[in-house]
Design a protein around this motif. Structure first.
Motif, mmCIF file in Angstrom:
data_model
loop_
_atom_site.group_PDB
_atom_site.id
_atom_site.type_symbol
_atom_site.label_atom_id
_atom_site.label_comp_id
_atom_site.label_asym_id
_atom_site.label_seq_id
_atom_site.Cartn_x
_atom_site.Cartn_y
_atom_site.Cartn_z
ATOM 1 N N ILE A 1 0.831 -1.217 0.000
ATOM 2 C CA ILE A 1 0.000 0.000 0.000
ATOM 3 C C ILE A 1 0.865 1.267 0.000
ATOM 4 N N GLU A 2 2.191 1.082 -0.154
ATOM 5 C CA GLU A 2 3.138 2.196 -0.219
ATOM 6 C C GLU A 2 3.025 3.109 1.005
ATOM 7 N N ALA A 3 3.126 2.476 2.178
ATOM 8 C CA ALA A 3 3.057 3.229 3.439
ATOM 9 C C ALA A 3 4.288 4.118 3.600
ATOM 10 N N ASP A 4 4.100 5.250 4.257
ATOM 11 C CA ASP A 4 5.215 6.149 4.553
ATOM 12 C C ASP A 4 6.015 5.669 5.749
ATOM 13 N N ALA A 5 5.340 5.012 6.698
ATOM 14 C CA ALA A 5 6.006 4.531 7.909
ATOM 15 C C ALA A 5 5.408 3.198 8.320
ATOM 16 N N PHE A 6 6.253 2.377 8.926
ATOM 17 C CA PHE A 6 5.860 1.058 9.400
ATOM 18 C C PHE A 6 6.331 0.941 10.849
ATOM 19 N N ILE A 7 5.366 0.878 11.785
ATOM 20 C CA ILE A 7 5.685 0.876 13.209
ATOM 21 C C ILE A 7 5.207 -0.429 13.838
ATOM 22 N N ILE A 8 6.118 -1.100 14.530
ATOM 23 C CA ILE A 8 5.802 -2.341 15.236
ATOM 24 C C ILE A 8 5.757 -2.031 16.726
ATOM 25 N N LEU A 9 4.584 -2.214 17.333
ATOM 26 C CA LEU A 9 4.396 -1.899 18.748
ATOM 27 C C LEU A 9 4.321 -3.178 19.568
ATOM 28 N N SER A 10 5.011 -3.175 20.702
ATOM 29 C CA SER A 10 5.038 -4.345 21.568
ATOM 30 C C SER A 10 5.040 -3.889 23.026
ATOM 31 N N ASP A 11 5.618 -4.723 23.902
ATOM 32 C CA ASP A 11 5.680 -4.368 25.316
ATOM 33 C C ASP A 11 7.092 -3.978 25.738
ATOM 34 N N VAL A 12 7.954 -3.641 24.769
ATOM 35 C CA VAL A 12 9.309 -3.155 25.066
ATOM 36 C C VAL A 12 9.472 -1.756 24.491
ATOM 37 N N GLU A 13 10.264 -0.919 25.163
ATOM 38 C CA GLU A 13 10.415 0.468 24.717
ATOM 39 C C GLU A 13 11.385 0.616 23.554
ATOM 40 N N ALA A 14 12.310 -0.338 23.395
ATOM 41 C CA ALA A 14 13.268 -0.269 22.302
ATOM 42 C C ALA A 14 13.890 -1.639 22.108
ATOM 43 N N VAL A 15 14.550 -1.810 20.966
ATOM 44 C CA VAL A 15 15.278 -3.048 20.702
ATOM 45 C C VAL A 15 16.594 -3.007 21.473
ATOM 46 N N ALA A 16 16.881 -4.058 22.211
ATOM 47 C CA ALA A 16 18.096 -4.104 23.022
ATOM 48 C C ALA A 16 19.126 -5.039 22.402
ATOM 49 N N THR A 17 20.386 -4.637 22.455
ATOM 50 C CA THR A 17 21.467 -5.530 22.050
ATOM 51 C C THR A 17 21.754 -6.496 23.193
ATOM 52 N N PHE B 1 11.608 -3.539 5.221
ATOM 53 C CA PHE B 1 10.756 -2.459 4.720
ATOM 54 C C PHE B 1 11.597 -1.271 4.269
ATOM 55 N N VAL B 2 12.593 -0.896 5.076
ATOM 56 C CA VAL B 2 13.460 0.239 4.726
ATOM 57 C C VAL B 2 14.339 -0.124 3.539
ATOM 58 N N ARG B 3 14.866 -1.327 3.508
ATOM 59 C CA ARG B 3 15.690 -1.773 2.375
ATOM 60 C C ARG B 3 14.907 -1.723 1.059
ATOM 61 N N ASN B 4 13.611 -2.000 1.145
ATOM 62 C CA ASN B 4 12.792 -2.052 -0.067
ATOM 63 C C ASN B 4 12.185 -0.702 -0.444
ATOM 64 N N GLY B 5 12.676 0.374 0.191
ATOM 65 C CA GLY B 5 12.249 1.703 -0.225
ATOM 66 C C GLY B 5 11.425 2.473 0.769
ATOM 67 N N GLY B 6 11.049 1.859 1.916
ATOM 68 C CA GLY B 6 10.274 2.577 2.926
ATOM 69 C C GLY B 6 11.094 3.684 3.576
ATOM 70 N N LYS B 7 10.431 4.764 3.960
ATOM 71 C CA LYS B 7 11.136 5.911 4.538
ATOM 72 C C LYS B 7 11.645 5.614 5.940
ATOM 73 N N MET B 8 10.820 5.000 6.755
ATOM 74 C CA MET B 8 11.238 4.681 8.122
ATOM 75 C C MET B 8 10.400 3.554 8.695
ATOM 76 N N ALA B 9 11.055 2.759 9.538
ATOM 77 C CA ALA B 9 10.366 1.731 10.308
ATOM 78 C C ALA B 9 10.806 1.888 11.750
ATOM 79 N N ALA B 10 10.014 1.396 12.674
ATOM 80 C CA ALA B 10 10.372 1.550 14.083
ATOM 81 C C ALA B 10 9.758 0.428 14.907
ATOM 82 N N ILE B 11 10.410 0.142 16.027
ATOM 83 C CA ILE B 11 9.942 -0.863 16.978
ATOM 84 C C ILE B 11 9.957 -0.227 18.360
ATOM 85 N N GLY B 12 8.844 -0.304 19.079
ATOM 86 C CA GLY B 12 8.812 0.312 20.395
ATOM 87 C C GLY B 12 7.556 -0.021 21.159
ATOM 88 N N SER B 13 7.325 0.739 22.224
ATOM 89 C CA SER B 13 6.237 0.476 23.154
ATOM 90 C C SER B 13 4.925 1.100 22.695
#
Length: 311
Positions: free
Chosen positions: A218-234, A272-284
């Motif tokens: 659908i050619e989204a401008d942003a793709f956000i994945i919401l979960s129960d963590v505030e950020a991705v941890a190493t 998503f970003v590799r395939n041309g999306g502007k931004m993706a994010a993972i957070g709370s």
């Protein structure tokens, strides 16, 4: 801005919570409050997980011996309707007069996918080690794996190839003023036989991977994945673990993430970003609006100067 938001099933029924309808409704109400903060100013296409819910239906399914248990694809379709109904109602309550629509979707998969011989998708409630051993005795055809300090049932999670309703969704979304709920549980897994007919498949598709296919379609401008963590941890859970603030897809490749939990989220966001999306994010879920403005969560873009930054 057109924003695809993928909400984890564990954010709807949190780890260790009783699998009660009232608990789920309360969590969905809170989720709708956060999502509405974005949907009031942007077009939101909401997808959601169904791991706890489809696992619960499977348990109910097995307990009634008078009927042959329904397959996972049918249970997945049931969760789309149940969760979609609740989200649509709560979003309407948050945004009176706004258009909200739920669409049931099917996702094409390949039955030769390696996932069918190595299931890794967690579904259903969590168990202690002793409880998991009892569940395996009662259900010898199940596979159970460790999920942190607990144990859960796992089922095949094949790669999504195509969302069959994509043309209809494109038409619906083109109006620009409809909040759409779709792709629940990654969509109902189906395969196309040699004669062209469709058939359901016993699996649960990872909703983040399917949401990435949707976001691109659908050619989204942003793709956000919401979960129960505030950020991705190493190196999650270890003393040297750090929360990632911003990173390029290439920088994220250097870290290893768990296959059954964070791994598919990172894979979907970076692809998503590799395939041309502007931004993706993972957070709370709690900070959904702040994630969209890059003030919270782990944001993945191509223009991070140092490759990766930390909180």
């Amino acid at each position: 801005m057109r924003v695809v938001i993928a909400l984890g099933g564990n954010a709807i029924l949190q780890r260790g919570e009783p699998l009660e309808c009232g608990v789920q409704r309360q969590n969905i109400r809170k989720a709708a409050e956060s999502i509405a903060k974005i949907a009031r100013d942007h077009q939101v296409i909401l997808t959601h997980g169904n791991g706890p819910q489809v696992g619960l239906l499977a348990l109910m399914n097995e307990s009634y011996k008078e009927v042959t248990p329904y397959p996972l694809d049918a249970l997945g379709a049931q969760t789309q309707g149940m969760i979609g109904f609740m989200f649509e109602q709560e979003l309407r309550n948050q945004m009176p007069g706004r258009k909200v629509c739920t669409v049931s979707t099917q996702t094409l998969v390949d039955t030769s996918d390696a996932a069918f011989s190595d299931p890794d998708k967690f579904v259903g409630p969590v168990y202690s080690k002793e409880e998991s051993e009892e569940m395996l005795k009662a259900n010898p055809d199940w596979t159970i794996k460790a999920d942190g300090e607990y144990f859960r049932r796992v089922v095949p999670s094949p790669q999504p190839q195509e969302i069959l309703e994509l043309p209809s969704l494109q038409h619906l979304i083109s109006s620009g003023d409809i909040t759409v709920i779709c792709g629940g549980g990654g969509g109902v897994p189906v395969t196309r036989k040699e004669d062209g007919t469709l058939e359901g498949v016993e699996a649960v598709i990872d909703k983040d991977r399917a949401s990435r296919v949707l976001a691109e379609g659908i050619e989204a401008d942003a793709f956000i994945i919401l979960s129960d963590v505030e950020a991705v941890a190493t190196n999650f859970g270890q003393p040297d673990s750090k929360d990632i603030r911003c990173a390029t897809p290439e920088a994220m490749d250097q870290f290893g993430f768990a296959a059954g939990s964070m791994g598919p989220k990172v894979e979907a966001a970076t692809q998503f970003v590799r395939n041309g999306g502007k931004m993706a994010a993972i957070g709370s879920l709690e900070y959904a609006a702040e994630i969209l403005t890059s003030d919270s969560g782990t944001v993945i873009r191509n223009d991070v100067a140092d490759g990766v930054t930390y909180y």
